[in-house]
Design a protein around this motif. Structure first.
Motif, PDB file in Angstrom:
ATOM      1  N   LEU A 175       0.191  -1.251   0.017  1.00  0.00           N
ATOM      2  CA  LEU A 175      -0.086  -0.202  -0.118  1.00  0.00           C
ATOM      3  C   LEU A 175       1.210   1.434   0.411  1.00  0.00           C
ATOM      4  N   GLY A 176       1.806   1.219   0.336  1.00  0.00           N
ATOM      5  CA  GLY A 176       2.662   1.792   0.707  1.00  0.00           C
ATOM      6  C   GLY A 176       2.505   3.708   1.474  1.00  0.00           C
ATOM      7  N   THR A 177       1.624   3.424   2.234  1.00  0.00           N
ATOM      8  CA  THR A 177       1.452   4.534   3.203  1.00  0.00           C
ATOM      9  C   THR A 177       1.616   4.211   4.761  1.00  0.00           C
ATOM     10  N   MET A 178       1.495   4.766   5.288  1.00  0.00           N
ATOM     11  CA  MET A 178       1.334   5.513   6.989  1.00  0.00           C
ATOM     12  C   MET A 178       1.066   4.748   7.059  1.00  0.00           C
ATOM     13  N   ALA A 179      -0.382   4.814   7.226  1.00  0.00           N
ATOM     14  CA  ALA A 179      -0.920   3.838   7.860  1.00  0.00           C
ATOM     15  C   ALA A 179      -1.300   2.292   7.438  1.00  0.00           C
ATOM     16  N   GLY A 180      -0.993   2.230   5.957  1.00  0.00           N
ATOM     17  CA  GLY A 180      -0.094   0.354   5.756  1.00  0.00           C
ATOM     18  C   GLY A 180       0.273  -0.480   6.313  1.00  0.00           C
TER      19      GLY A 180
END
Lengths: 111, 504
Positions: free
Chosen positions: B316-321
């Protein structure tokens, strides 16, 4: 010079992989050894090859004289050689045990 | 208290030396190993508290400053992983004291066990790419020793396959390190992060792929997982729990550290690749599990499908991911280890790992059935257990990023997991005990009648089930801690907000 080293690494990789695909225990181990050494040469080359000064301070100097060889890859392969040696020793014992207990040296043909 | 960051390595290494010195005295050796893992647990807790209060703890070995010397760092992610490792180590060692399929009590068992923990601990706290390789080799050799310990033909054969494929993986990592050093001139994570942020991505991206491939081998991702189902089913119960709980997770941790922290500035395409690799990993793992009847093989394939979920989170490559991935990892380590331990008890009671020859355990051991249900439902993702929150966070983030296919694959895998969990439930617990089959296993028949010496096994399983329930009922403190930890990762600077879309 770099080209020569790169070619050497490539030849070692090719022959190592070829040996590993032979499905025989002894070839497998030798192939793995060749791959390890190919990797060592690759890391050695990765810092660039220079034939000038040693990366060591002279007795009264404050800085090393440019250009000097990069010491980091040399430290890395020293570690890698030692680890590779340990792994090779383990693999020889393992291969010996596998061969003794199963009676065949074919890697795929064993249940 | 920066020396606390040394403890995940030093305490197990010290335990290994002491247990190696005590080889002649099995009782003292066992006691030392138990005390050692207890101390590790204490140190891991203290480290986590320190990180919670003061932020990342770091120390420079030999007082060489950061880009030159080897740095040990424990940030929130690392400290959480160390605590997980300590829990799994302590619980499996406790389980080893019972008579439920314990590993053979060879003199080398406990030293190798501790060295394995030291290797895993080292990968979690190291701040240096080459040092990471060294710890990978340490844990690989210890794992090989544990695999070969039984000495049977099928175990030696499994060791050989594990050895060859994993050694190829570590060699690949070494090659990648050489390339990355040539491209950036750094090995320290902090320095690499800066160099990656500064330089043109094209100058290091091709080289990043090589260590990533190595980590994918270690994690057991599709299509590089061949070594895992070829070897795991030959392990005795507690060791299988340790391997299934920890070893592939080290690979995932390394991928998370690389893609979400150090090289968070990577172009989107590489996250995309990891995410698309996650889809077949999930599905193939779950299908493999559905096919098999041997409990150990089922659980080994489940390891692969769970790795798929974790890779999805990284992809996902996000902080939340990233934060969801770590939560999923924690949940998965607890539930997975527990399922393997329960399988070992089932083997002890039913006399076989083959589901077709087990049965009647619900009537005979209702408590065990409850423990199994807790872990199985957590694995499937039923509320209010830990797996529900883990999957909720992960799939919510997937949907926010409008990744319909990935979310669908994750949900489908959830159903496939439910299928194999209900298969275990129906066969081992619910159906009548099959008539004794004299042709298979002499001890199999009457194991159910005299199951003494299972106290430690039940204690271990109970602790893990309790932790799973606690994580399910009170996820809030853990989630907020992980969110804060993810905020310290490199990905927080590059992709701070969820739903950024496909923009590079």
């Amino acid at each position: 010079m770099e080209l020569l080293f790169a070619l050497t690494a490539g030849v070692l990789y090719a022959s190592g992989l070829y040996l590993m695909l032979r499905r025989r225990l002894a070839q497998l181990i030798i192939g793995l050894g060749l791959l390890t050494n190919g990797t060592n040469i690759l890391i050695f080359t990765s810092g660039g090859l220079t034939r000038t000064n040693a990366p060591v301070l002279a007795a009264d100097a404050l800085e090393t004289t440019e250009p000097f060889a990069d010491p980091v890859p040399q430290a890395l392969i020293l570690t890698a050689i030692v680890i590779g040696f340990g792994v090779l020793a383990f693999s020889l014992v393992l291969a010996h045990q596998v061969h003794r207990s199963s009676g065949t040296d074919d890697v795929g043909d064993r249940q | 208290m920066s020396s606390l960051v040394l403890t995940p390595v030093l305490v197990p290494l010290g335990t290994a030396l002491l247990t190696a010195a005590l080889v002649g005295q099995p009782r003292a050796q066992r006691l030392t190993a138990l005390l050692g893992t207890g101390a590790l647990l204490g140190c891991a807790g203290a480290l986590l508290r320190e990180v919670q209060r003061m932020g990342p703890v770091r120390t420079h070995l030999g007082a060489w400053p950061a880009p030159f010397g080897i740095e040990l760092v424990a940030d929130g992610l690392g400290a959480a992983m160390v605590l997980l490792m300590a829990i799994v180590g302590a619980v499996t060692l406790l389980f080893q004291q019972s008579c439920a399929d314990p590993a053979p009590a060879r003199p080398g068992l406990l030293p190798l066990f501790s060295v394995l923990l030291a290797g895993v601990g080292g990968t979690f706290v190291t701040g240096d790419l080459f040092n990471l390789y060294v710890w990978f080799e340490v844990l690989l050799l210890a794992a090989l020793g544990l695999l070969a310990l039984g000495g049977q033909v099928r175990q030696l054969d499994a060791t050989l396959k594990y050895f060859v494929l994993n050694t190829l993986g570590t060699l690949l990592l070494l090659v990648g390190i050489g390339y990355l050093y040539a491209a950036t001139g750094h090995l320290n994570f902090g320095a690499l992060r800066e160099a990656a942020g500064r330089g043109e991505a094209a100058s290091w991206l091709p080289f990043l792929v090589v260590p990533l491939l190595a980590f994918l081998v270690k994690a057991g991702a599709f299509p590089l997982f061949a070594w895992l189902p070829a070897s795991y089913h030959t392990l005795p119960g507690p060791l299988l729990a340790l391997f299934a709980g920890l070893l592939t997770k080290v690979g995932v941790y390394a991928i998370l550290r690389t893609l979400s922290d150090v090289f968070a500035a990577s172009p989107r395409v590489i996250y995309e690749c990891v995410g698309w690799l996650a889809v077949p990993t999930m599905i193939v793992g779950a299908l493999g599990a559905a096919y098999h009847w041997d409990l150990r093989r089922i659980l080994a394939f489940h390891v692969i499908s769970q790795i798929g979920y974790l890779l999805l989170g990284v992809g996902l490559g996000t902080m939340a991911g990233a934060s969801a991935t770590v939560f999923y990892l924690g949940h998965n380590v607890l539930a997975k280890t527990n399922l393997v331990l329960i399988a070992a008890i089932v083997f002890r009671l039913g006399g076989s790992y083959d589901l077709r020859r087990c049965g009647g355990l619900y009537k005979a051991r209702p408590l065990l059935a409850v423990m199994f249900l807790i872990s199985a439902f957590a694995m499937v993702g039923a509320p209010p257990l830990s797996g529900f929150w883990a999957k909720l966070m992960l799939i919510r983030e997937t949907l926010l990023l409008e990744r319909g296919v990935w979310a669908a694959a994750a949900l489908t895998t959830g159903f496939l997991t439910l299928y194999s969990m209900s298969k275990i439930w129906l066969e081992a617990f619910w159906k009548e005990r099959p008539p004794r089959d004299e042709s298979h296993g002499s001890e199999a028949g009457h194991a159910l009648e005299r199951p003494e010496g299972l106290g430690c096994a039940y204690a271990a399983v109970g602790i893990l089930a309790g932790l799973t329930v606690a994580l399910g009922l009170f996820p809030e403190p853990v989630v907020s801690f992980l969110d804060r930890s993810a905020g310290q990762l490199g990905v927080a600077r590059v992709h701070p907000s969820p739903g950024f879309g496909g923009a590079p």
